[in-house]
Motif scaffolding. Structure first.
Motif, PDB file in Angstrom:
ATOM      1  N   ALA A 458      -4.810  55.209  18.525  1.00 51.05           N
ATOM      2  CA  ALA A 458      -3.525  55.816  18.190  1.00 51.05           C
ATOM      3  C   ALA A 458      -2.405  55.189  19.018  1.00 51.05           C
ATOM      4  N   VAL A 459      -1.228  55.059  18.400  1.00 47.87           N
ATOM      5  CA  VAL A 459      -0.052  54.484  19.078  1.00 47.87           C
ATOM      6  C   VAL A 459       0.905  55.605  19.446  1.00 47.87           C
ATOM      7  N   LEU A 460       1.375  55.578  20.686  1.00 46.73           N
ATOM      8  CA  LEU A 460       2.321  56.595  21.142  1.00 46.73           C
ATOM      9  C   LEU A 460       3.707  56.367  20.574  1.00 46.73           C
ATOM     10  N   ILE A 461       4.228  55.142  20.727  1.00 54.81           N
ATOM     11  CA  ILE A 461       5.613  54.864  20.346  1.00 54.81           C
ATOM     12  C   ILE A 461       5.791  53.357  20.157  1.00 54.81           C
ATOM     13  N   GLY A 462       6.741  52.988  19.329  1.00 54.07           N
ATOM     14  CA  GLY A 462       7.116  51.595  19.179  1.00 54.07           C
ATOM     15  C   GLY A 462       8.363  51.295  19.995  1.00 54.07           C
ATOM     16  N   LEU A 463       8.422  50.107  20.557  1.00 58.53           N
ATOM     17  CA  LEU A 463       9.572  49.681  21.349  1.00 58.53           C
ATOM     18  C   LEU A 463      10.174  48.426  20.735  1.00 58.53           C
ATOM     19  N   SER A 464      11.474  48.428  20.536  1.00 63.56           N
ATOM     20  CA  SER A 464      12.199  47.242  20.092  1.00 63.56           C
ATOM     21  C   SER A 464      13.090  46.814  21.249  1.00 63.56           C
ATOM     22  N   LEU A 465      12.608  45.853  22.023  1.00 66.33           N
ATOM     23  CA  LEU A 465      13.285  45.429  23.246  1.00 66.33           C
ATOM     24  C   LEU A 465      13.949  44.093  22.988  1.00 66.33           C
TER      25      LEU A 465
END
Length: 541
Positions: A458-465
């Protein structure tokens, strides 16, 4: 391979804009328009198919700026928009879906300079709305884009204090305006584009080019001449080899075509996926319509310099630090499942790895992203040298990011990921269409087979950095147009969440775009507060 067919010249168009009542360029004789098309690649299809119903992943870029009003006249903006749509033909294309395996970009080049201006005008809108209204209507209102409109530009001027049509904004003194020119006013631009057209890098490079033209010393006659030259170079020709940029998959370097090589690539890809372990997600709720909000903070330039200096001293970038900050913010939000790691994902820029292609047509509007994951422990000490733990996790995030970007298997993994995403999107797209028509039949149950237990993924959150956007925006080229605000994101599916981080005009900006009706409010609010507090605690030292 792009193909083209000839069409008869378009009939003369009206020379007056429906928006402004201003005359267009004088009508000139025009050659026949040319039609170009190509199939969408797997990555493009994986973004197109989910977007059809409600615009999932449709991108936006908001830029707030001050400028004398002469720079944002509709006639000037329209000319700049027309220049860029001719220069980047995917922006002016349409999509036609024949079946799930045959989806095509269709582009008909404007048959004249006048038609190019009319095309720009049809996809341009002037409003009198403030920033938050522009973004909210795009994210939560009816879809702005469609298969016939892949890009759109909105320009707005309004008082910050009212959602109603307002009197002219208060002038902002301009210290750089030449003698005799008018003072600057606040304006907003919203650039809208479907995600299957391109990625964040394309969006920001485009905005830089738009403002370089908009804020230049060139008058409208000069811009008309630029448009005419662009049209002569790109549209007044019969050539199917240099019009539509080719897809990501067609521009990835090709390896061996042998059966053993292909099998080895699939095995490597699967083994890489099996290593991704994550057992944490935000608590969800359902039953309400999606509503995306984007809380955003900016940190002043002096504090930003201090934070960047701290990151450099510990051998990491601000992007790596934010993986660790999200990890710690989550550990301080929940104390369950501490024995299972948390996983986050982010996009990987594949542009440096692509083969140059004649069909690129000097355009950066194409999709060129892969994906990577960062896995970190889910617990965090409450006492002791917590700063040391933070920087250790930031370095771990950097190592994982570097391994993904520098892997000798990056190309084959990107190709396999594209193939998997494309196949999955086609299956889900077909299922959604059948459900809409009321003809969907659930697949028969699979026979019971004893399979080895697998770790959760499972993925907690996506980051667009996005890094330092001031390396893309050449502010010195914008003249009296002075940018001060940038917000970006996309229309989300129900239960979507994505964190954005970047530096712009010398400031660090952090925003959290998420469906406020799709998550447990208390948990998200606590996470966001913990993230901001952790930023101050570990970076502002």
């Amino acid at each position: 391979m792009a193909t083209y067919t000839q069409h008869l010249p378009s009939p003369a168009l009206s020379e007056v804009s429906a928006h402004s009542g201003q005359a267009f360029l004088p009508v000139q004789p025009s050659p026949p328009a040319c039609h170009y098309e190509r199939r969408l690649g797997d990555t493009e299809a994986s973004y197109f198919l989910p977007s059809r119903e409600s615009g999932v992943n449709d991108m936006y870029l908001h830029l707030g700026f001050s400028a004398p009003t002469r720079y944002v006249r509709c006639s000037r903006v329209r000319l700049v928009w027309a220049i860029l749509r001719v220069r980047h033909p995917l922006l002016a294309s349409k999509v036609q879906m024949h079946d799930y395996e045959d989806i095509r970009f269709l582009y008909t080049s404007p048959a004249s300079v006048e038609e190019a201006v009319h095309d720009a005008d049809r996809n341009l809108e002037s409003r009198n709305s403030v920033k938050d209204e522009l973004i909210d209507s795009y994210l939560n209102g009816p879809r702005t884009l469609s298969t016939d409109r892949l890009s759109y530009l909105i320009i707005s001027s309004a008082d910050e204090g009212s959602s109603l049509p307002s009197p002219p904004p208060t002038p902002i003194p301009s210290t750089t305006a030449p003698h005799g020119t008018k003072a600057s006013l606040n304006h907003d631009i919203l650039i809208c584009a479907t995600h299957f057209l391109g990625d964040g890098m394309a969006l920001h490079q485009f905005a830089n080019d738009l403002f370089s033209l908009l804020g230049s010393s060139k008058d409208e006659k000069d811009l008309e001449e630029i448009l005419r030259n662009e049209w002569e170079t790109r549209c007044n020709k019969v050539d199917d080899e240099s019009t539509l940029p080719s897809s990501l998959e067609d521009r990835l370097p090709t390896g061996s075509t042998g059966r053993f090589y292909r099998a080895a690539c699939r095995v490597d890809f699967q083994r890489c996926q099996d290593k991704l372990i994550g057992g944490h997600t935000f608590p969800r709720r359902s039953g309400q319509l999606r509503r995306t909000i984007v809380p955003t903070i900016s940190i002043d330039a002096e504090r930003t310099k201090k934070m960047l200096k701290a990151c450099k001293a510990h051998g990491v970038s601000i992007s790596s630090a934010y993986f660790a900050l999200c990890n710690i913010a989550w550990a301080r939000t929940t104390d369950s499942k501490w024995q299972v790691p948390s996983m986050m994902y982010s996009a990987l820029n594949l542009r440096p790895n692509l083969i140059a292609n004649k069909a690129l047509n000097d355009s950066y509007w194409y999709l060129a992203i892969g994906y990577f994951n960062v896995v970190l422990p889910s617990f965090f000490p409450k006492t002791g040298d917590v700063s040391r733990t933070f920087w250790h996790r930031a370095r771990s995030a950097k190592e994982q990011s570097t391994l993904a970007a520098k892997s000798p298997m990056l190309i084959s993994r990107s190709r396999e990921m594209a193939r998997e995403r494309g196949a999955r999107a086609r299956v889900w797209g077909k299922e959604d269409d059948e459900k809409t028509r009321g003809v969907w039949v659930p697949p028969p149950p699979k026979p019971a087979v004893q399979e080895p237990a697998r770790a959760p993924s499972a993925v907690l959150i996506g980051l667009s950095l996005l890094g330092n956007l001031d390396g893309i925006y050449r502010h010195a080229n914008f003249g009296d147009v002075k940018m001060h605000t940038l917000t970006t994101g996309s229309r989300q599916r129900a239960g979507g969440m994505l964190l954005f981080g970047y530096t712009f005009v010398g400031k660090l900006w952090v925003s959290l775009g998420y469906d406020e009706n799709g998550f447990e409010k208390e948990t998200v609010d606590k996470f966001w507060n913990n993230l901001l507090q952790s930023t101050d605690e570990f970076l502002d030292v």
